[in-house]
Motif scaffolding. Sequence first.
Motif, PDB file in Angstrom:
ATOM      1  N   UNK A   9      -2.059  -1.402  12.491  1.00 43.08           N
ATOM      2  CA  UNK A   9      -2.435  -0.269  13.162  1.00 43.08           C
ATOM      3  C   UNK A   9      -3.914   0.102  12.731  1.00 43.08           C
ATOM      4  N   UNK A  10      -4.346  -0.350  11.634  1.00 44.97           N
ATOM      5  CA  UNK A  10      -5.576  -0.077  11.209  1.00 44.97           C
ATOM      6  C   UNK A  10      -6.605  -1.213  11.673  1.00 44.97           C
ATOM      7  N   UNK A  11      -6.097  -2.141  11.993  1.00 47.80           N
ATOM      8  CA  UNK A  11      -7.152  -3.362  12.399  1.00 47.80           C
ATOM      9  C   UNK A  11      -7.538  -4.285  11.307  1.00 47.80           C
ATOM     10  N   UNK A  12      -6.590  -4.117  10.308  1.00 51.48           N
ATOM     11  CA  UNK A  12      -7.208  -4.967   9.036  1.00 51.48           C
ATOM     12  C   UNK A  12      -6.053  -5.840   8.793  1.00 51.48           C
ATOM     13  N   UNK A  13      -6.165  -6.732   7.804  1.00 52.39           N
ATOM     14  CA  UNK A  13      -5.353  -7.720   7.328  1.00 52.39           C
ATOM     15  C   UNK A  13      -4.293  -7.259   6.179  1.00 52.39           C
ATOM     16  N   UNK A  14      -3.299  -7.618   6.016  1.00 54.57           N
ATOM     17  CA  UNK A  14      -2.464  -6.994   4.901  1.00 54.57           C
ATOM     18  C   UNK A  14      -3.154  -7.480   3.405  1.00 54.57           C
ATOM     19  N   UNK A  15      -3.953  -8.784   3.412  1.00 54.76           N
ATOM     20  CA  UNK A  15      -4.698  -8.909   2.316  1.00 54.76           C
ATOM     21  C   UNK A  15      -5.797  -7.861   2.274  1.00 54.76           C
ATOM     22  N   UNK A  16      -6.285  -7.553   2.919  1.00 51.38           N
ATOM     23  CA  UNK A  16      -7.513  -6.517   2.911  1.00 51.38           C
ATOM     24  C   UNK A  16      -6.771  -4.991   2.395  1.00 51.38           C
ATOM     25  N   UNK A  17      -5.633  -4.885   2.860  1.00 49.22           N
ATOM     26  CA  UNK A  17      -4.930  -3.600   2.397  1.00 49.22           C
ATOM     27  C   UNK A  17      -4.577  -3.808   0.722  1.00 49.22           C
ATOM     28  N   UNK A  18      -4.239  -4.768   0.553  1.00 46.99           N
ATOM     29  CA  UNK A  18      -3.925  -5.102  -0.915  1.00 46.99           C
ATOM     30  C   UNK A  18      -5.237  -4.835  -1.679  1.00 46.99           C
ATOM     31  N   UNK A  19      -6.324  -5.565  -1.005  1.00 49.33           N
ATOM     32  CA  UNK A  19      -7.682  -5.495  -1.793  1.00 49.33           C
ATOM     33  C   UNK A  19      -8.145  -4.218  -2.001  1.00 49.33           C
ATOM     34  N   UNK A  42      -0.893   8.985   6.062  1.00 46.63           N
ATOM     35  CA  UNK A  42      -2.231   9.370   6.029  1.00 46.63           C
ATOM     36  C   UNK A  42      -2.871   7.900   5.661  1.00 46.63           C
ATOM     37  N   UNK A  43      -2.260   6.905   5.201  1.00 45.81           N
ATOM     38  CA  UNK A  43      -2.980   5.716   4.799  1.00 45.81           C
ATOM     39  C   UNK A  43      -3.610   4.941   6.041  1.00 45.81           C
ATOM     40  N   UNK A  44      -3.317   5.098   7.212  1.00 50.39           N
ATOM     41  CA  UNK A  44      -3.675   4.634   8.158  1.00 50.39           C
ATOM     42  C   UNK A  44      -5.116   5.149   8.510  1.00 50.39           C
ATOM     43  N   UNK A  45      -5.480   6.493   8.493  1.00 47.43           N
ATOM     44  CA  UNK A  45      -6.617   7.264   8.614  1.00 47.43           C
ATOM     45  C   UNK A  45      -7.441   6.793   7.237  1.00 47.43           C
ATOM     46  N   UNK A  46      -7.049   6.753   6.274  1.00 40.91           N
ATOM     47  CA  UNK A  46      -8.049   6.240   5.173  1.00 40.91           C
ATOM     48  C   UNK A  46      -8.474   4.781   5.404  1.00 40.91           C
ATOM     49  N   UNK A  47      -7.505   4.055   5.550  1.00 43.52           N
ATOM     50  CA  UNK A  47      -8.007   2.533   6.025  1.00 43.52           C
ATOM     51  C   UNK A  47      -8.929   2.499   7.133  1.00 43.52           C
ATOM     52  N   UNK A  48      -8.795   3.525   8.350  1.00 45.60           N
ATOM     53  CA  UNK A  48      -9.572   3.400   9.195  1.00 45.60           C
ATOM     54  C   UNK A  48     -11.009   3.660   8.842  1.00 45.60           C
ATOM     55  N   UNK A  49     -11.016   4.911   7.964  1.00 46.29           N
ATOM     56  CA  UNK A  49     -12.294   5.290   7.381  1.00 46.29           C
ATOM     57  C   UNK A  49     -13.109   4.169   6.832  1.00 46.29           C
ATOM     58  N   UNK A  50     -12.289   3.626   6.003  1.00 43.58           N
ATOM     59  CA  UNK A  50     -13.148   2.316   5.074  1.00 43.58           C
ATOM     60  C   UNK A  50     -13.587   1.432   5.998  1.00 43.58           C
ATOM     61  N   UNK A  51     -12.729   1.097   7.001  1.00 47.69           N
ATOM     62  CA  UNK A  51     -13.323   0.093   7.789  1.00 47.69           C
ATOM     63  C   UNK A  51     -14.435   0.623   8.645  1.00 47.69           C
TER      64      UNK A  51
END
Length: 118
Positions: A9-19, A42-51
């Motif tokens: 959903x955030x357009x990143x890999x699972x490895x990136x989420x763990x990182x 809310x984690x999806x919004x946070x990941x999108x912001x980080x990306x």
Amino acid sequence: MRIGVLAAGAGVSTKAVRFYEQAGLLPAPPRTSSGYREYAPQAADRLAFIRDAQAAGLTLGEVREVLRIRDAGRAPCEHVGALIAEHLRAVERSCCGSPRRRRRPTRAPARRTTSAAS
């Protein structure tokens, strides 16, 4: 939501989420009884912001600082503006050198016209 769904959903890999989790950018989620990470929506919004922040040129340290301000309940707008302005100055320095070394735009020399009635 599970890590795979969150990552997709955030357009990143699972490895990136763990990182991001290990780097302190994404809070560690609770785990299910079988050990799976269970992320809040809310984690999806946070990941999108980080990306998006990384795509804009912010370092992970800068992203962490912006998130720290936001997590404290304050708006990070002024801080983000200062970061972006500094990045812009760095780009200008690397592209154009110092302001004293920049070339002034030159004008094309004026064309002389010859008169046909000589």
